[in-house]
Design a protein around this motif. Structure first.
Motif: not given
Length: 401
Positions: A345-362
């Motif tokens: 789950n920790r791995s999935k959570i980190r992956k989701l944060y990483m995926e969310a980042r470029p979209y929120m920055e955009a």
């Protein structure tokens, strides 16, 4: 002398004096009319008589003389316009409206039964025939006033035009069935009411206004606004729904339907209308965006991301799809947080944060003023990804909110 008898004699003398004055002014007005000039003075004499004594308001002779005086003014004005001589256009149209008002009052007096209950009409046929010929002036008088932003007077013209068919004076003319301009007049009356922000006037002829097929969508829009002014939520919603059903791509109805259901926290209804709208135009960015937001609110995150990605593929300058994707992924993190914090789950959570980042920055780049939306999200992302430099920058932004 008996005081009561004296009082009666005085009253009789006063009445006789008033009657003589009335006859004198009627005679003078008729003289003006026959002379071919000073028709406005003849009118003034009659309106003064009506103001002086309440009983004069039941005197047919006064109204008939008044009608004749205004008719002569109209004929003189019409001749000037025909000869292209200078004349006040607004005054010309107002003469028609006055003729209607005078004739309708006179017709009411003329229709009173005599002592035997009989009604014998003396003026109706001739007056109705004349006013029917002048009827277009009411419509064009209304449009003339609209062009000058005189909405109240414009409304009065259209009201006179629309209400004429309900008057006994025009029995047999059947304007509701025979006049093709009724719906247009009703629309312009509604428009005038809308421009005055007068809910009752906006709605009064709404049922007739929507028969004007060229402008029905606007009539529905004005009605929605009128119901909103009145706080009539039920009719506001019904009219929005009706407007959307008839004109799904008209820019007024759909956005407000979606806003209504979002405000009521009914994303299922918002999704229903978004999908219905997409059947009429599957490529509409507005409809796709509404669907993505509804899916987000329904916690159907994967579907939300899929629709938002489709939007970005069509137009990568739209800000909101980036926000919905990032928010969907961050919400998926929250769902995982509720579960046991195992390594997977920790791995999935980190992956989701990483995926969310470029979209929120955009989203931040495309909507820099929406700090209250992107700043908390980026604060959370940078914190959980241990991005010190970015976190410090966003922390300063947060402290200024």
């Amino acid at each position: 002398m008996n005081f009561r008898r004296c009082g009666i004699i005085i009253a009789c003398c006063l009445m006789a004096t008033m009657a003589m004055a009335q006859r004198k002014e009627l005679s003078q007005a008729r003289t003006y009319i026959k002379s071919g000039k000073d028709f406005d003075k003849a009118e003034k004499l009659m309106t003064d008589l009506l103001e002086k004594d309440e009983e004069n308001k039941t005197n047919e002779k006064i109204y008939l003389t008044w009608f004749q005086a205004v008719t002569k003014q109209y004929e003189a004005a019409n001749e000037k316009l025909y000869l292209k001589q200078k004349y006040d256009t607004a005054a010309f149209f107002n003469l028609t409206r006055r003729l209607y008002a005078i004739a309708e009052t006179l017709d009411t007096l003329d229709a009173r039964p005599d002592e035997k209950g009989r009604v014998k009409l003396h003026y109706r046929e001739d007056h109705a025939e004349l006013l029917d010929q002048l009827r277009p002036n009411l419509y064009f008088g209304g449009t003339y006033c609209l062009r000058r932003d005189d909405y109240l007077t414009a409304y009065d013209f259209f009201e006179t035009y629309l209400e004429a068919g309900q008057k006994p004076l025009f029995s047999g003319y059947d304007y509701d069935e025979t006049d093709a301009r009724m719906a247009e007049a009703a629309y312009w009356a509604s428009y005038a009411g809308y421009k005055m922000q007068d809910a009752s006037r906006t709605l009064r002829y709404y049922d007739e206004a929507v028969k004007d097929t060229a402008r029905a969508r606007y009539a529905m829009q004005y009605a929605c606004e009128a119901y909103r002014w009145q706080g009539d939520e039920e009719d506001y919603l019904k009219t929005l729904q009706r407007g959307f059903a008839a004109y799904p791509e008209f820019p007024y109805f759909f956005p407000r339907l979606i806003d209504y259901y979002q405000a009521k926290e009914r994303p299922d209804s918002a999704l229903y209308y978004a999908e219905k709208a997409l059947k009429t135009n599957p490529d509409s960015e507005l409809f796709l965006l509404a669907k993505s937001v509804a899916l987000l609110n329904l916690e159907r995150y994967d579907e939300c991301i899929e629709v938002s990605e489709r939007l970005i593929g069509r137009n990568d300058t739209l800000a909101e799809p980036y926000f919905t994707i990032a928010t969907a992924k961050l919400n998926q993190v929250l769902d995982l947080d509720k579960q046991s914090q195992g390594k997977e789950n920790r791995s999935k959570i980190r992956k989701l944060y990483m995926e969310a980042r470029p979209y929120m920055e955009a989203y931040r780049k495309l909507a820099p003023d929406e700090k209250r939306k992107w700043a908390p999200a980026l604060y959370r992302i940078y914190l959980n990804l241990n991005m010190g430099k970015q976190f410090e920058e966003i922390d300063k932004v947060m402290k200024k909110l």
